[in-house]
Design a protein around this motif. Structure first.
Motif: not given
Lengths: 184, 217
Positions: B1-2, B36, B38, B43-45, B47-48, B50-51, B82, B94, B97
């Protein structure tokens, strides 16, 4: 700021910005950010009308052809939206938080000093010290792209000294409701 | 989308590709935006991812769409480095979670879908005057249909007035002039234009006699 933001209930009106006002906004942005006039021009052409989206609590989002580019709280500084910042990462000074803080940042928490001063974090060196109330890009340890936009609550030197409490207040972050809405 | 938005932006900016430092040339050119990528799932890059709350799906997507990036982010080395920055207990916590978050997001999506599938679209024919009717359509917004645009579509299709207005309960509905209840049902079933994703079972047609309509006004 945008943790809970629903266009249907939180936007009170959209208006075209007068050209005189948009000129002053343009000059304000050029003075506040490290952005060249030409680059700004390519993103926000002079001919393209700026639309002011008025939201609750004195938040103003400015959009160009529906895409939010930057916003402002009351009379405060202009913040770029995260998508805009991803494209032009150099426009704001950067600070970095350590890996442990990312989780909390993505939940909308403000950034505490220890996360910025620890080994994984980054603050500009003393000769480029940031003053309080400066908009900053929030980067994260081991990541390339910004994860949020914030405003410093104390100077960067002060953060190092005190090392307690909120250092950077998060304004917008990855995954908040402003991020969810690519178009307004 | 991005990505889509991104491409549009690029079209808007002048096509010259070289990034020129503005202070160098006599005619400064705009600096090119960074491309960039996404994640299509969250919709995050990437690398994110995982969060995010859909990490497993994000991983699958990245493996399909951008195998090179996938190996960069999730190779043994990357995972090892990591791990190095984190204690084992923290790592386990983590992971737990993340699993929890995923389960929660799934449950939420399920509930939303269920709610969507159970919500009704009510089409009402209201008598205005002996032989004149208006038709109201209520409940389209639950299927993420833009009411204003749908009203416009009805208006042009039936060549009558159609508007979005609030009913006495304070809920938004589309009011179309004329008796078009069955035509609207047909349109919904055939999924014309915007009107997509409404199951035929969820459509309800009601007739309302004049007395009631008068009371409602």
């Amino acid at each position: 700021m945008f943790k809970k933001f629903q266009p249907s209930s939180d936007i009170s009106g959209q208006t075209q910005v007068k050209s005189s006002v948009s000129r002053s906004i343009r000059s304000a942005i050029l003075s506040q950010w490290k952005i060249e006039p030409e680059t700004l021009e390519s993103v926000w052409p002079k001919k393209e009308g700026l639309v002011h989206v008025k939201c609750r609590e004195h938040i103003s989002i400015y959009t160009v052809s529906g895409i939010p580019l930057f916003f402002q709280h009351f009379d405060g500084p202009f913040y770029p939206t995260l998508r805009f910042l991803h494209k032009y990462p150099y426009i704001l000074p950067a600070v970095k938080v350590d890996r442990g803080a990312i989780r909390f940042l993505l939940a909308g928490a403000h950034m505490m000093c220890p996360g910025l001063t620890s080994a994984g974090g980054y603050l500009p060196p003393a000769d480029q010290a940031l003053a309080a109330e400066t908009p900053v890009a929030l980067l994260a340890e081991g990541k390339e792209h910004a994860v949020g936009v914030g405003i410093t609550k104390m100077g960067s030197e002060e953060m190092r000294k005190i090392n307690k409490g909120v250092g950077v207040e998060t304004v917008t972050y990855l995954g908040d409701d402003l991020w969810e809405h690519e178009k307004l | 989308m991005g990505k889509k938005q991104k491409e549009k932006k690029e079209e808007a900016s002048p096509p010259e590709a070289t990034a020129v430092e503005p202070s160098e040339g006599p005619v400064p050119e705009p600096r090119q935006p960074k491309t960039v990528l996404y994640c299509a799932v969250c919709s995050f890059p990437p690398e994110y991812c995982e969060f995010g709350s859909r990490f497993t799906k994000c991983k699958e997507w990245l493996n399909d769409a951008h195998p090179d990036l996938f190996s960069q982010y999730y190779s043994e080395d990357a995972l090892q480095s990591k791990l190095g920055t984190m204690t084992l207990a923290a790592q386990q916590k983590l992971e737990k979670d993340t699993a929890k978050k995923e389960a929660k997001a799934d449950a939420k999506a399920d509930a939303a879908l269920k709610k969507k599938m159970s919500s009704q679209v009510t089409i009402k024919r209201i008598e205005r005057n002996k032989r004149k009717h208006v038709t109201t359509v209520h409940g389209l917004e639950a299927f993420s249909i833009d009411l204003k645009k749908a009203a416009k579509q009805f208006a042009s299709k039936f060549a009558t007035g159609a508007s979005v207005s609030k009913n006495p309960q304070g809920l938004d509905e589309i009011v179309v002039q004329g008796d078009v209840a069955y035509e609207i049902v047909e349109m919904l079933e055939e999924e014309v234009g915007l009107l997509k994703g409404v199951p035929a079972d969820n459509i309800e047609v009601i007739e309302e006699k004049k007395k009631k309509a008068a009371a409602a006004e």
